[in-house]
Design an enzyme around this catalytic site. Structure first.
Site, PDB file in Angstrom:
ATOM      1  N   GLY A   1       0.814  -1.219   0.000  1.00 52.32           N
ATOM      2  CA  GLY A   1       0.000   0.000   0.000  1.00 52.32           C
ATOM      3  C   GLY A   1       0.843   1.262   0.000  1.00 52.32           C
ATOM      4  O   GLY A   1       2.011   1.235  -0.372  1.00 52.32           O
TER       5      GLY A   1
ATOM      6  N   LEU B   1       0.471   3.634  -2.051  1.00 50.67           N
ATOM      7  CA  LEU B   1       0.851   3.504  -3.459  1.00 50.67           C
ATOM      8  C   LEU B   1       1.344   4.821  -4.056  1.00 50.67           C
ATOM      9  O   LEU B   1       0.824   5.891  -3.755  1.00 50.67           O
ATOM     10  CB  LEU B   1      -0.340   2.983  -4.276  1.00 50.67           C
ATOM     11  CG  LEU B   1      -0.909   1.631  -3.822  1.00 50.67           C
ATOM     12  CD1 LEU B   1      -2.069   1.219  -4.735  1.00 50.67           C
ATOM     13  CD2 LEU B   1       0.159   0.550  -3.775  1.00 50.67           C
ATOM     14  N   HIS B   2       2.352   4.701  -4.912  1.00 47.58           N
ATOM     15  CA  HIS B   2       2.895   5.863  -5.626  1.00 47.58           C
ATOM     16  C   HIS B   2       3.063   5.477  -7.098  1.00 47.58           C
ATOM     17  O   HIS B   2       2.726   4.337  -7.488  1.00 47.58           O
ATOM     18  CB  HIS B   2       4.213   6.320  -4.994  1.00 47.58           C
ATOM     19  CG  HIS B   2       5.200   5.201  -4.805  1.00 47.58           C
ATOM     20  ND1 HIS B   2       5.816   4.562  -5.857  1.00 47.58           N
ATOM     21  CD2 HIS B   2       5.631   4.570  -3.685  1.00 47.58           C
ATOM     22  CE1 HIS B   2       6.619   3.617  -5.390  1.00 47.58           C
ATOM     23  NE2 HIS B   2       6.514   3.586  -4.073  1.00 47.58           N
ATOM     24  N   GLU B   3       3.631   6.409  -7.873  1.00 47.18           N
ATOM     25  CA  GLU B   3       3.773   6.178  -9.319  1.00 47.18           C
ATOM     26  C   GLU B   3       4.533   4.886  -9.646  1.00 47.18           C
ATOM     27  O   GLU B   3       4.271   4.254 -10.670  1.00 47.18           O
ATOM     28  CB  GLU B   3       4.492   7.358  -9.985  1.00 47.18           C
ATOM     29  CG  GLU B   3       3.580   8.504 -10.367  1.00 47.18           C
ATOM     30  CD  GLU B   3       2.413   8.063 -11.269  1.00 47.18           C
ATOM     31  OE1 GLU B   3       2.631   7.286 -12.210  1.00 47.18           O
ATOM     32  OE2 GLU B   3       1.280   8.495 -10.995  1.00 47.18           O
ATOM     33  N   GLY B   4       5.486   4.529  -8.775  1.00 45.30           N
ATOM     34  CA  GLY B   4       6.255   3.298  -9.002  1.00 45.30           C
ATOM     35  C   GLY B   4       5.336   2.083  -9.008  1.00 45.30           C
ATOM     36  O   GLY B   4       5.412   1.236  -9.903  1.00 45.30           O
ATOM     37  N   HIS B   5       4.433   2.012  -8.010  1.00 45.43           N
ATOM     38  CA  HIS B   5       3.482   0.892  -7.968  1.00 45.43           C
ATOM     39  C   HIS B   5       2.561   0.938  -9.186  1.00 45.43           C
ATOM     40  O   HIS B   5       2.239  -0.094  -9.778  1.00 45.43           O
ATOM     41  CB  HIS B   5       2.584   0.983  -6.727  1.00 45.43           C
ATOM     42  CG  HIS B   5       3.307   0.842  -5.425  1.00 45.43           C
ATOM     43  ND1 HIS B   5       3.429   1.858  -4.517  1.00 45.43           N
ATOM     44  CD2 HIS B   5       3.924  -0.230  -4.874  1.00 45.43           C
ATOM     45  CE1 HIS B   5       4.082   1.422  -3.458  1.00 45.43           C
ATOM     46  NE2 HIS B   5       4.402   0.174  -3.647  1.00 45.43           N
TER      47      HIS B   5
ATOM     48  N   GLN C   1       8.001  -9.079   7.822  1.00 44.89           N
ATOM     49  CA  GLN C   1       9.198  -8.567   7.153  1.00 44.89           C
ATOM     50  C   GLN C   1       9.767  -7.315   7.825  1.00 44.89           C
ATOM     51  O   GLN C   1      10.723  -6.727   7.345  1.00 44.89           O
ATOM     52  CB  GLN C   1       8.945  -8.343   5.662  1.00 44.89           C
ATOM     53  CG  GLN C   1       8.055  -7.169   5.308  1.00 44.89           C
ATOM     54  CD  GLN C   1       7.758  -7.142   3.820  1.00 44.89           C
ATOM     55  OE1 GLN C   1       6.956  -7.921   3.311  1.00 44.89           O
ATOM     56  NE2 GLN C   1       8.414  -6.239   3.083  1.00 44.89           N
TER      57      GLN C   1
ATOM     58  N   SER D   1       7.303   4.409  -0.718  1.00 44.56           N
ATOM     59  CA  SER D   1       6.252   4.749   0.241  1.00 44.56           C
ATOM     60  C   SER D   1       6.853   5.472   1.439  1.00 44.56           C
ATOM     61  O   SER D   1       6.213   6.310   2.070  1.00 44.56           O
ATOM     62  CB  SER D   1       5.557   3.486   0.721  1.00 44.56           C
ATOM     63  OG  SER D   1       5.063   2.788  -0.390  1.00 44.56           O
TER      64      SER D   1
ATOM     65  N   GLY E   1       9.483  -4.039  -8.510  1.00 43.40           N
ATOM     66  CA  GLY E   1      10.318  -2.909  -8.918  1.00 43.40           C
ATOM     67  C   GLY E   1      11.799  -3.215  -8.727  1.00 43.40           C
ATOM     68  O   GLY E   1      12.188  -3.908  -7.781  1.00 43.40           O
TER      69      GLY E   1
HETATM   70  O1  PAF Z   1       8.049  -4.636  -1.975  1.00 43.38           O
HETATM   71  C1  PAF Z   1       7.081  -4.708  -1.200  1.00 43.38           C
HETATM   72  O2  PAF Z   1       6.218  -3.846  -1.157  1.00 43.38           O
HETATM   73  C2  PAF Z   1       6.964  -5.917  -0.272  1.00 43.38           C
HETATM   74  O3  PAF Z   1       8.199  -6.331   0.183  1.00 43.38           O
HETATM   75  C3  PAF Z   1       6.177  -7.085  -0.892  1.00 43.38           C
HETATM   76  C4  PAF Z   1       6.889  -7.677  -2.093  1.00 43.38           C
HETATM   77  C5  PAF Z   1       4.795  -6.621  -1.300  1.00 43.38           C
HETATM   78  C6  PAF Z   1       6.016  -8.199   0.142  1.00 43.38           C
HETATM   79  O4  PAF Z   1       5.341  -7.745   1.279  1.00 43.38           O
END
Ligand code: PAF
Length: 281
Positions: free
Chosen positions: A31, A33-37, A61, A186, A147
């Site tokens: 989430g 989210l920006h232009e990269g996503h 993570q 983000s 990315g």
């Molecule tokens: O790059 C991310 O945003 C996260 O590490 C991913 C791949 C969605 C896993 O949670």
């Protein structure tokens, strides 16, 4: 756009897709989210009949609980952005959906997690491996998009997909940058106005290092230059600057013309951790 906020509804929906009729592209995200996503979504849309995005801030993570708590979250704005780029489906599960309390599975990626990000974020890649594996098992996409800004993550996911025989093509998508060169992330949202202006120093140092390497300066002297530079001049607390082979992230000691090499960097600006990389040629 179809929105699923629990695993049952999403599984039911996936069961209605006929595998022979639709190619599915999958974009996992956390989430904010920006232009990269959005570039990942757009690329998936060009290559697939159906694009599914997931939004899940994956707790396993984060090696640092404070980092997890302050990770930016804005689901309403994320949904609006996904609608704008005509994403077909978004899956927004809960932690309870994705994790059993008594989880015992962990991943270890050997050398690939002992360097760079892995060295400074113990357990991070195990968490990434877990969530990506769960999502791949659930969605069973034909292609998944990541990315290149997270080069080490991309390398590990390619290896994971190969080792676990996932029949999924892993597609890298180029880093999208702000107009001053700062890689979109983000975490940029967490920078103060002043820090945002200073943040570009990370990218500028990569460009400088690339110039020096392309002018035949040795890897060792460029590494020293960059580490001295951050020690004396910069607002950034450097964690690492590495020169690695793009394919396997092994350290490069002497550059040959035909090598594919990446320059990778990470550091803290105030309390915000930023990473970036560029390729050499
Ligand atoms: O790059 C991310 O945003 C996260 O590490 C991913 C791949 C969605 C896993 O949670």
């Amino acid at each position: 756009m179809d929105i699923f906020t629990n695993i049952q509804g999403f599984k039911h929906y996936l069961g209605t897709l006929k595998p022979q009729e639709k190619s599915v592209g999958f974009v996992p995200t956390m989430g904010a989210l920006h232009e990269g996503h959005l570039e990942l979504i757009k690329t998936s849309k060009q290559q697939n009949d159906l694009t599914i995005c997931s939004i899940f801030v994956n707790p396993t993570q984060f090696n640092n609980p404070e980092d997890l708590n302050k990770y930016p979250r804005d689901t309403a704005s994320d949904i609006a952005k996904l609608q704008d780029v005509l994403c077909d489906v978004v899956f927004i599960p809960t932690v309870e959906d994705m994790y059993d309390e008594h989880r015992i599975v962990n991943f270890h990626f050997g050398y690939l997690e002992e360097i760079m990000e892995g060295r400074f974020r113990p357990g991070h890649f195990s968490g990434v491996g877990l969530i990506v594996t769960k999502l791949f098992n659930l969605v069973k996409p034909n292609r998944a998009y990541f990315g290149t800004k997270d080069l080490q993550q991309l390398t590990i996911i390619k290896k994971l997909a190969k080792d676990l025989l996932f029949d999924i093509e892993i597609i890298p998508v180029e880093t999208i940058r702000e107009s001053d060169g700062l890689a979109m992330s983000s975490r940029n949202k967490l920078l103060s106005r002043e820090e945002r202006k200073q943040a570009v120093v990370l990218y500028n140092s990569l460009i400088l290092a690339r110039e020096k390497l392309n002018n035949q300066e040795s890897v060792i002297s460029v590494k020293k230059y960059i580490s001295d530079y951050f020690e004396s001049n910069s607002v950034i607390d450097l964690e690492y600057f590495e020169v690695v082979y793009t394919e396997n992230l092994q350290n490069v000691s002497k550059i040959q013309k035909s090598d594919r090499v990446s320059l990778c960097i990470a550091g803290y600006l105030g309390k915000v951790r930023l990473i970036d990389n560029i390729s050499l040629f």
